[in-house]
Design a protein around this motif. Sequence first.
Motif, PDB file in Angstrom:
ATOM      1  N   SER A  39     123.467  82.897  79.561  1.00 44.43           N
ATOM      2  CA  SER A  39     122.735  82.382  80.712  1.00 44.43           C
ATOM      3  C   SER A  39     122.182  80.988  80.458  1.00 44.43           C
ATOM      4  CB  SER A  39     121.569  83.303  81.072  1.00 44.43           C
ATOM      5  OG  SER A  39     122.045  84.527  81.555  1.00 44.43           O
ATOM      6  N   GLU A  40     121.869  80.696  79.221  1.00 46.59           N
ATOM      7  CA  GLU A  40     121.260  79.414  78.871  1.00 46.59           C
ATOM      8  C   GLU A  40     122.261  78.406  78.333  1.00 46.59           C
ATOM      9  OE1 GLU A  40     118.116  78.735  79.655  1.00 46.59           O
ATOM     10  OE2 GLU A  40     118.112  80.748  80.516  1.00 46.59           O
ATOM     11  N   GLY A  41     123.527  78.761  78.304  1.00 49.64           N
ATOM     12  CA  GLY A  41     124.534  77.873  77.752  1.00 49.64           C
ATOM     13  C   GLY A  41     124.720  78.118  76.270  1.00 49.64           C
ATOM     14  N   GLY A  42     125.536  77.293  75.630  1.00 50.86           N
ATOM     15  CA  GLY A  42     125.828  77.451  74.212  1.00 50.86           C
ATOM     16  C   GLY A  42     127.226  78.006  74.009  1.00 50.86           C
ATOM     17  N   VAL A  43     127.417  78.683  72.884  1.00 48.83           N
ATOM     18  CA  VAL A  43     128.728  79.243  72.561  1.00 48.83           C
ATOM     19  C   VAL A  43     128.584  80.757  72.407  1.00 48.83           C
ATOM     20  CG1 VAL A  43     130.605  79.277  70.859  1.00 48.83           C
ATOM     21  CG2 VAL A  43     129.444  77.132  71.390  1.00 48.83           C
ATOM     22  N   VAL A  44     129.474  81.485  73.069  1.00 47.75           N
ATOM     23  CA  VAL A  44     129.516  82.938  72.914  1.00 47.75           C
ATOM     24  C   VAL A  44     130.921  83.321  72.469  1.00 47.75           C
ATOM     25  CG1 VAL A  44     127.717  83.439  74.601  1.00 47.75           C
ATOM     26  CG2 VAL A  44     130.075  83.323  75.356  1.00 47.75           C
ATOM     27  N   GLU A  45     131.029  84.432  71.770  1.00 51.83           N
ATOM     28  CA  GLU A  45     132.312  84.971  71.329  1.00 51.83           C
ATOM     29  C   GLU A  45     132.655  86.135  72.233  1.00 51.83           C
ATOM     30  OE1 GLU A  45     134.290  83.986  68.714  1.00 51.83           O
ATOM     31  OE2 GLU A  45     132.951  82.310  68.309  1.00 51.83           O
ATOM     32  N   ILE A  46     133.855  86.095  72.823  1.00 51.19           N
ATOM     33  CA  ILE A  46     134.298  87.153  73.724  1.00 51.19           C
ATOM     34  C   ILE A  46     135.642  87.671  73.216  1.00 51.19           C
ATOM     35  CG2 ILE A  46     135.004  87.712  76.081  1.00 51.19           C
ATOM     36  CD1 ILE A  46     133.027  85.618  77.051  1.00 51.19           C
TER      37      ILE A  46
ATOM     38  N   GLU B  50     141.276  89.730  69.911  1.00 52.01           N
ATOM     39  CA  GLU B  50     140.908  88.525  69.164  1.00 52.01           C
ATOM     40  C   GLU B  50     139.624  87.944  69.733  1.00 52.01           C
ATOM     41  OE1 GLU B  50     143.986  85.572  68.643  1.00 52.01           O
ATOM     42  OE2 GLU B  50     145.543  87.095  68.871  1.00 52.01           O
ATOM     43  N   GLN B  51     138.833  87.308  68.876  1.00 53.76           N
ATOM     44  CA  GLN B  51     137.603  86.658  69.319  1.00 53.76           C
ATOM     45  C   GLN B  51     137.926  85.273  69.866  1.00 53.76           C
ATOM     46  OE1 GLN B  51     134.426  88.021  69.409  1.00 53.76           O
ATOM     47  NE2 GLN B  51     135.564  89.872  68.915  1.00 53.76           N
ATOM     48  N   GLU B  52     137.470  85.002  71.056  1.00 54.37           N
ATOM     49  CA  GLU B  52     137.657  83.701  71.697  1.00 54.37           C
ATOM     50  C   GLU B  52     136.280  83.053  71.837  1.00 54.37           C
ATOM     51  OE1 GLU B  52     140.009  80.736  73.136  1.00 54.37           O
ATOM     52  OE2 GLU B  52     140.789  82.663  72.451  1.00 54.37           O
ATOM     53  N   SER B  53     136.103  81.870  71.235  1.00 51.40           N
ATOM     54  CA  SER B  53     134.846  81.133  71.384  1.00 51.40           C
ATOM     55  C   SER B  53     134.836  80.475  72.750  1.00 51.40           C
ATOM     56  CB  SER B  53     134.717  80.050  70.307  1.00 51.40           C
ATOM     57  OG  SER B  53     134.543  80.632  69.051  1.00 51.40           O
ATOM     58  N   LEU B  54     133.746  80.638  73.457  1.00 48.68           N
ATOM     59  CA  LEU B  54     133.629  80.085  74.807  1.00 48.68           C
ATOM     60  C   LEU B  54     132.372  79.236  74.889  1.00 48.68           C
ATOM     61  CD1 LEU B  54     134.797  80.128  77.710  1.00 48.68           C
ATOM     62  CD2 LEU B  54     133.221  82.018  78.160  1.00 48.68           C
ATOM     63  N   GLU B  55     132.560  77.959  75.198  1.00 47.77           N
ATOM     64  CA  GLU B  55     131.430  77.051  75.398  1.00 47.77           C
ATOM     65  C   GLU B  55     130.930  77.242  76.822  1.00 47.77           C
ATOM     66  OE1 GLU B  55     132.225  72.885  74.057  1.00 47.77           O
ATOM     67  OE2 GLU B  55     134.202  73.776  73.653  1.00 47.77           O
ATOM     68  N   ILE B  56     129.612  77.342  76.968  1.00 46.29           N
ATOM     69  CA  ILE B  56     129.024  77.504  78.295  1.00 46.29           C
ATOM     70  C   ILE B  56     127.994  76.412  78.514  1.00 46.29           C
ATOM     71  CG2 ILE B  56     127.706  79.017  79.820  1.00 46.29           C
ATOM     72  CD1 ILE B  56     128.945  81.401  78.415  1.00 46.29           C
ATOM     73  N   ASP B  57     128.196  75.635  79.563  1.00 47.24           N
ATOM     74  CA  ASP B  57     127.247  74.603  79.954  1.00 47.24           C
ATOM     75  C   ASP B  57     126.148  75.274  80.780  1.00 47.24           C
ATOM     76  OD1 ASP B  57     126.402  72.586  82.297  1.00 47.24           O
ATOM     77  OD2 ASP B  57     126.919  71.428  80.495  1.00 47.24           O
ATOM     78  N   PRO B  58     124.883  74.946  80.549  1.00 48.58           N
ATOM     79  CA  PRO B  58     123.807  75.624  81.276  1.00 48.58           C
ATOM     80  C   PRO B  58     123.828  75.409  82.793  1.00 48.58           C
ATOM     81  CG  PRO B  58     122.929  73.907  79.821  1.00 48.58           C
ATOM     82  CD  PRO B  58     124.389  73.996  79.573  1.00 48.58           C
ATOM     83  N   GLU B  59     124.483  74.374  83.263  1.00 46.99           N
ATOM     84  CA  GLU B  59     124.563  74.131  84.707  1.00 46.99           C
ATOM     85  C   GLU B  59     125.939  74.470  85.284  1.00 46.99           C
ATOM     86  OE1 GLU B  59     122.011  73.382  86.727  1.00 46.99           O
ATOM     87  OE2 GLU B  59     120.758  73.524  84.944  1.00 46.99           O
ATOM     88  N   LEU B  60     127.008  74.105  84.552  1.00 48.96           N
ATOM     89  CA  LEU B  60     128.372  74.251  85.074  1.00 48.96           C
ATOM     90  C   LEU B  60     129.056  75.549  84.664  1.00 48.96           C
ATOM     91  CD1 LEU B  60     129.575  70.593  84.493  1.00 48.96           C
ATOM     92  CD2 LEU B  60     128.837  71.639  86.644  1.00 48.96           C
ATOM     93  N   GLY B  61     128.545  76.201  83.632  1.00 46.59           N
ATOM     94  CA  GLY B  61     129.135  77.462  83.198  1.00 46.59           C
ATOM     95  C   GLY B  61     130.212  77.287  82.145  1.00 46.59           C
TER      96      GLY B  61
ATOM     97  N   LEU C  70     132.548  85.955  84.978  1.00 47.48           N
ATOM     98  CA  LEU C  70     133.115  84.604  84.961  1.00 47.48           C
ATOM     99  C   LEU C  70     133.392  84.145  83.532  1.00 47.48           C
ATOM    100  CD1 LEU C  70     130.941  82.969  87.759  1.00 47.48           C
ATOM    101  CD2 LEU C  70     133.397  83.477  87.870  1.00 47.48           C
ATOM    102  N   ALA C  71     132.507  84.495  82.603  1.00 44.28           N
ATOM    103  CA  ALA C  71     132.708  84.133  81.193  1.00 44.28           C
ATOM    104  C   ALA C  71     133.958  84.813  80.660  1.00 44.28           C
ATOM    105  CB  ALA C  71     131.486  84.517  80.365  1.00 44.28           C
TER     106      ALA C  71
END
Length: 136
Positions: A39-46, A51-62, A95-96
Motif C-alpha cells: 500500500s505504501e510502495g516499495g518492493v514486494v515478492e510475489i 518462482e518469486q517475482e520482485s515487483l516495484e510499487i510506486d506509492p501513487e502509480l502502483g 493488481l499487484a
Amino acid sequence: KTALGEKEITQAARGTSQLAVGSRFLGWAGTGPGCWRGSEGGVVEIEVNGEQESLEIDPELGPKLHNVDGSTGWLSTVSEGKKWRQRDSVEQKLLAYEAARINYRCRKQRPEFERQVQERALQQKRAAAERELQGL
C-alpha cells in the motif's frame, strides 16, 4: 519485502478478509487502504508459477511493469483511474498479482526477444554489405 502466492490472491479475489496462509506474508490479511506493505510502495515478492517475482510499487502509480524490450510502464487500470493509495487492499493485491504475472511473462520472453533483435541487426548488416558490393 513481502511474498504472496496464487492461493492467497485467489482467496482475496473471492472477497475473504482473512487469507488462510496470510500470517507468513507480513500483513497481507485485512481490507482497506494501508493494510499491507504494498500500500505504501516499495518492493514486494510475489510468487508466480512457483518462482518469486520482485515487483516495484510506486506509492501513487502502483505496480511498475517491465516490458519485453526493457522499457517500463504502469498498469493502465492504475494510471488511468484511481491513485494507488485510494484503492482498498484487496484491489491492490489483485493488481499487484496481475502486474507480477505480466513481468514474469515478459522476463521469460526477453531472451527470445533479444535473440530476434540481434538476428534482425545481423540481417540488416548483411543486406547493407550486399548493396555496397553491388554498387561497386
